[in-house]
Design a protein around this motif. Structure first.
Motif, mmCIF file in Angstrom:
data_model
loop_
_atom_site.group_PDB
_atom_site.id
_atom_site.type_symbol
_atom_site.label_atom_id
_atom_site.label_comp_id
_atom_site.label_asym_id
_atom_site.label_seq_id
_atom_site.Cartn_x
_atom_site.Cartn_y
_atom_site.Cartn_z
ATOM 1 N N TYR A 130 3.328 6.650 8.504
ATOM 2 C CA TYR A 130 3.245 5.916 7.234
ATOM 3 C C TYR A 130 3.728 4.495 7.493
ATOM 4 O O TYR A 130 4.868 4.119 7.215
ATOM 5 C CB TYR A 130 4.082 6.609 6.162
ATOM 6 C CG TYR A 130 3.413 7.834 5.588
ATOM 7 C CD1 TYR A 130 2.501 7.719 4.542
ATOM 8 C CD2 TYR A 130 3.665 9.109 6.104
ATOM 9 C CE1 TYR A 130 1.874 8.839 4.017
ATOM 10 C CE2 TYR A 130 3.040 10.232 5.586
ATOM 11 C CZ TYR A 130 2.144 10.092 4.542
ATOM 12 O OH TYR A 130 1.518 11.201 4.030
ATOM 13 N N THR A 131 2.799 3.698 8.005
ATOM 14 C CA THR A 131 3.123 2.375 8.540
ATOM 15 C C THR A 131 3.698 1.425 7.500
ATOM 16 O O THR A 131 4.473 0.526 7.835
ATOM 17 C CB THR A 131 1.853 1.765 9.162
ATOM 18 O OG1 THR A 131 1.295 2.711 10.094
ATOM 19 C CG2 THR A 131 2.161 0.480 9.903
ATOM 20 N N GLN A 132 3.330 1.613 6.220
ATOM 21 C CA GLN A 132 3.760 0.658 5.203
ATOM 22 C C GLN A 132 5.277 0.599 5.036
ATOM 23 O O GLN A 132 5.813 -0.389 4.540
ATOM 24 C CB GLN A 132 3.098 0.985 3.871
ATOM 25 C CG GLN A 132 1.585 0.806 3.876
ATOM 26 C CD GLN A 132 1.172 -0.612 4.271
ATOM 27 O OE1 GLN A 132 1.416 -1.562 3.540
ATOM 28 N NE2 GLN A 132 0.573 -0.758 5.439
ATOM 29 N N ARG A 133 5.998 1.629 5.442
ATOM 30 C CA ARG A 133 7.471 1.589 5.382
ATOM 31 C C ARG A 133 8.038 0.469 6.257
ATOM 32 O O ARG A 133 9.198 0.091 6.087
ATOM 33 C CB ARG A 133 8.065 2.921 5.830
ATOM 34 C CG ARG A 133 7.925 4.050 4.826
ATOM 35 C CD ARG A 133 8.876 5.181 5.184
ATOM 36 N NE ARG A 133 8.721 6.338 4.326
ATOM 37 C CZ ARG A 133 9.583 7.355 4.264
ATOM 38 N NH1 ARG A 133 10.665 7.329 5.044
ATOM 39 N NH2 ARG A 133 9.378 8.376 3.466
ATOM 40 N N ARG A 135 6.750 -2.607 6.514
ATOM 41 C CA ARG A 135 6.531 -3.931 5.970
ATOM 42 C C ARG A 135 7.862 -4.466 5.467
ATOM 43 O O ARG A 135 8.631 -3.753 4.810
ATOM 44 C CB ARG A 135 5.537 -3.871 4.799
ATOM 45 C CG ARG A 135 4.166 -3.324 5.147
ATOM 46 C CD ARG A 135 3.320 -4.333 5.860
ATOM 47 N NE ARG A 135 3.114 -5.517 5.040
ATOM 48 C CZ ARG A 135 2.223 -5.589 4.046
ATOM 49 N NH1 ARG A 135 1.472 -4.545 3.735
ATOM 50 N NH2 ARG A 135 2.087 -6.718 3.365
ATOM 51 N N HIS A 189 -0.229 6.879 0.842
ATOM 52 C CA HIS A 189 0.615 5.741 1.213
ATOM 53 C C HIS A 189 1.521 5.346 0.047
ATOM 54 O O HIS A 189 2.716 5.122 0.214
ATOM 55 C CB HIS A 189 -0.248 4.541 1.625
ATOM 56 C CG HIS A 189 -0.845 4.655 2.983
ATOM 57 N ND1 HIS A 189 -0.076 4.626 4.129
ATOM 58 C CD2 HIS A 189 -2.121 4.795 3.381
ATOM 59 C CE1 HIS A 189 -0.867 4.743 5.182
ATOM 60 N NE2 HIS A 189 -2.108 4.850 4.764
ATOM 61 N N SER A 190 0.926 5.242 -1.154
ATOM 62 C CA SER A 190 1.703 4.882 -2.334
ATOM 63 C C SER A 190 2.697 5.985 -2.683
ATOM 64 O O SER A 190 3.833 5.704 -3.076
ATOM 65 C CB SER A 190 0.774 4.619 -3.521
ATOM 66 O OG SER A 190 -0.121 3.565 -3.248
ATOM 67 N N LEU A 193 5.621 5.706 -0.274
ATOM 68 C CA LEU A 193 6.487 4.564 -0.581
ATOM 69 C C LEU A 193 7.338 4.837 -1.812
ATOM 70 O O LEU A 193 8.559 4.635 -1.805
ATOM 71 C CB LEU A 193 5.648 3.305 -0.803
ATOM 72 C CG LEU A 193 5.235 2.509 0.426
ATOM 73 C CD1 LEU A 193 4.322 1.360 0.017
ATOM 74 C CD2 LEU A 193 6.450 1.973 1.172
ATOM 75 N N TYR A 253 -6.307 -2.388 1.772
ATOM 76 C CA TYR A 253 -5.394 -1.944 0.723
ATOM 77 C C TYR A 253 -4.830 -3.111 -0.067
ATOM 78 O O TYR A 253 -4.399 -4.114 0.498
ATOM 79 C CB TYR A 253 -4.226 -1.202 1.386
ATOM 80 C CG TYR A 253 -3.720 0.023 0.660
ATOM 81 C CD1 TYR A 253 -4.346 1.246 0.819
ATOM 82 C CD2 TYR A 253 -2.610 -0.037 -0.172
ATOM 83 C CE1 TYR A 253 -3.882 2.386 0.181
ATOM 84 C CE2 TYR A 253 -2.133 1.100 -0.810
ATOM 85 C CZ TYR A 253 -2.773 2.314 -0.631
ATOM 86 O OH TYR A 253 -2.312 3.434 -1.266
ATOM 87 N N ASP A 270 1.659 -6.825 -3.373
ATOM 88 C CA ASP A 270 1.139 -6.634 -2.026
ATOM 89 C C ASP A 270 -0.389 -6.623 -2.047
ATOM 90 O O ASP A 270 -1.032 -5.877 -1.317
ATOM 91 C CB ASP A 270 1.679 -5.321 -1.432
ATOM 92 C CG ASP A 270 1.487 -5.255 0.076
ATOM 93 O OD1 ASP A 270 1.813 -6.232 0.760
ATOM 94 O OD2 ASP A 270 1.002 -4.208 0.562
ATOM 95 N N PRO A 301 -3.777 -2.954 6.919
ATOM 96 C CA PRO A 301 -2.422 -2.380 6.961
ATOM 97 C C PRO A 301 -1.719 -2.404 8.313
ATOM 98 O O PRO A 301 -0.528 -2.728 8.375
ATOM 99 C CB PRO A 301 -2.643 -0.943 6.459
ATOM 100 C CG PRO A 301 -3.814 -1.060 5.551
ATOM 101 C CD PRO A 301 -4.722 -2.079 6.204
#
Length: 369
Positions: A130-133, A135, A189-190, A193, A253, A270, A301
């Protein structure tokens, strides 16, 4: 943090799946001094051997069993399709590998439960991509909530927009397109997060609605809207729409979050509308291979290719994972158990939308039979 050199163990890395994400991870691995041996596997021998040549891999095979059972391997990156990960993950658990697994853990509730339980029982160190963590904006938001500066969080809202290119491609590739829903594949993803930001709270109910007009020919939904209620009264509203036209300027995204607490509010834009690239002649989108006149830059992403290197959250995530397994430092990666809970919540949202009823939480795999 004082880290003893005695705790450091050179990494022997297996990368299963040499497609786009597998290539990115392998390239980062070759740049990391902790990785002393690397083997690759892909069922497409041409693709796999090309990556093996590019990163000077020590070994290549089209049989993941042959790779994962080699004595050199003590860590594994699993970058295959979600429906192809069951046995490779179980082999990794049996062999005691540290694992970085692409999200979601699975698309079926029973398979996800089986994997999460096997990982828990073996106390295996397995995390999800979960790459968005990774950011910076989301890390800062997590710290503000964790430190109590917002007070007691009472509500969260989230809105995600995606164009239809990826869901159309994925739905036509899979044998079971109805399982590739906006929530399970992209909303996850959401969900990850927001669940991370609301860590420690227990969800008790979800109510959702979906619509399928543009994406009906592909046997999936256009959008899903959901409201989650927590045991302490906190509410979380989120929606995911992945039926936007292919000319939508974001590469993948666009996300907006709003977090309200008793002591303040935190909003996160974002959507990438702060960096707009417009040209008189059509330009090629860096990742989608499609010509367009307007692009929201930095909206891919994993990151952006600059000076022939990928810069962005996937670089931070992968490097952080190597630090985690080589140096033993704590990281914000999503655990396998958290990933399973993400999937179950996404499936509960889809189930509520299908039945038209609120769904009590938590849910079990048999609830969806």
């Amino acid at each position: 943090m004082n880290i003893s050199s005695e705790t450091r163990k050179p990494i022997g890395l297996a990368v299963v799946g040499c497609g786009k994400i597998g290539r990115i991870r392998a390239e980062f691995a070759r740049q990391n001094a902790a990785v002393e041996w690397m083997g690759l596997c892909d069922i497409d021998e041409q693709v796999g051997r090309k990556l093996a040549e590019d990163v000077s891999a020590d070994f290549f095979t089209t049989d993941y069993r042959e790779l994962l059972k080699r004595d050199e391997v003590n860590a594994t990156v699993l970058a295959t399709y979600a429906n192809e990960r069951l046995e490779p993950i179980l082999i990794g658990v049996e062999r005691g590998h540290r694992m970085l697994i692409e999200k979601p853990l699975a698309v079926d509730a029973d398979v996800s439960q089986k994997l999460a339980s096997a990982i828990d029982e073996a106390s295996a160190d397995a995390v999800l991509g979960y790459t968005q963590r990774f950011r910076r904006r989301f890390l800062v938001a997590k710290e503000k909530i964790r430190s109590g500066e917002l007070g007691d969080v009472s509500s969260v809202t989230g809105r995600a927009f995606l164009n239809r290119m990826n869901p159309v491609a994925n739905s036509t590739k899979t044998e079971f397109p109805t399982k590739f829903t906006p929530m399970v594949i992209s909303g996850t993803h959401s969900v990850d997060l927001c669940s991370w930001l609301l860590e420690g709270r227990r969800p008790v109910e979800v109510y959702a609605r979906s619509v399928d007009k543009a994406m009906a020919p592909y046997l999936t939904k256009d959008s899903t809207f959901a409201i989650v209620t927590y045991e302490d009264g906190t509410i979380w509203s989120m929606n995911v729409s992945w039926a936007l036209p292919s000319v939508w300027p974001a590469e993948v995204y666009s996300l907006e979050l709003g977090i309200v607490g008793t002591g303040g509010v935190l909003t996160i834009d974002d959507t990438h509308r702060d960096i707009v690239f417009a040209t008189a002649e059509p330009h090629e989108s860096a990742r989608l291979k499609q010509e367009r006149n307007v692009s929201f830059l930095t909206s891919y992403p994993p990151g952006d290719l600059v000076f022939e290197q990928l810069w962005g959250p996937m670089r931070e995530e992968t490097r952080s994972w190597f630090d985690r397994i080589y140096l033993g430092v704590p990281t914000p990666h999503t655990t396998a158990r958290e990933a399973h809970e993400n999937l179950m919540l996404c499936l509960a949202m889809d189930h509520s939308a299908k039945t038209g009823r609120a769904v009590p939480l938590p849910v079990k795999p048999e609830d969806f039979e």
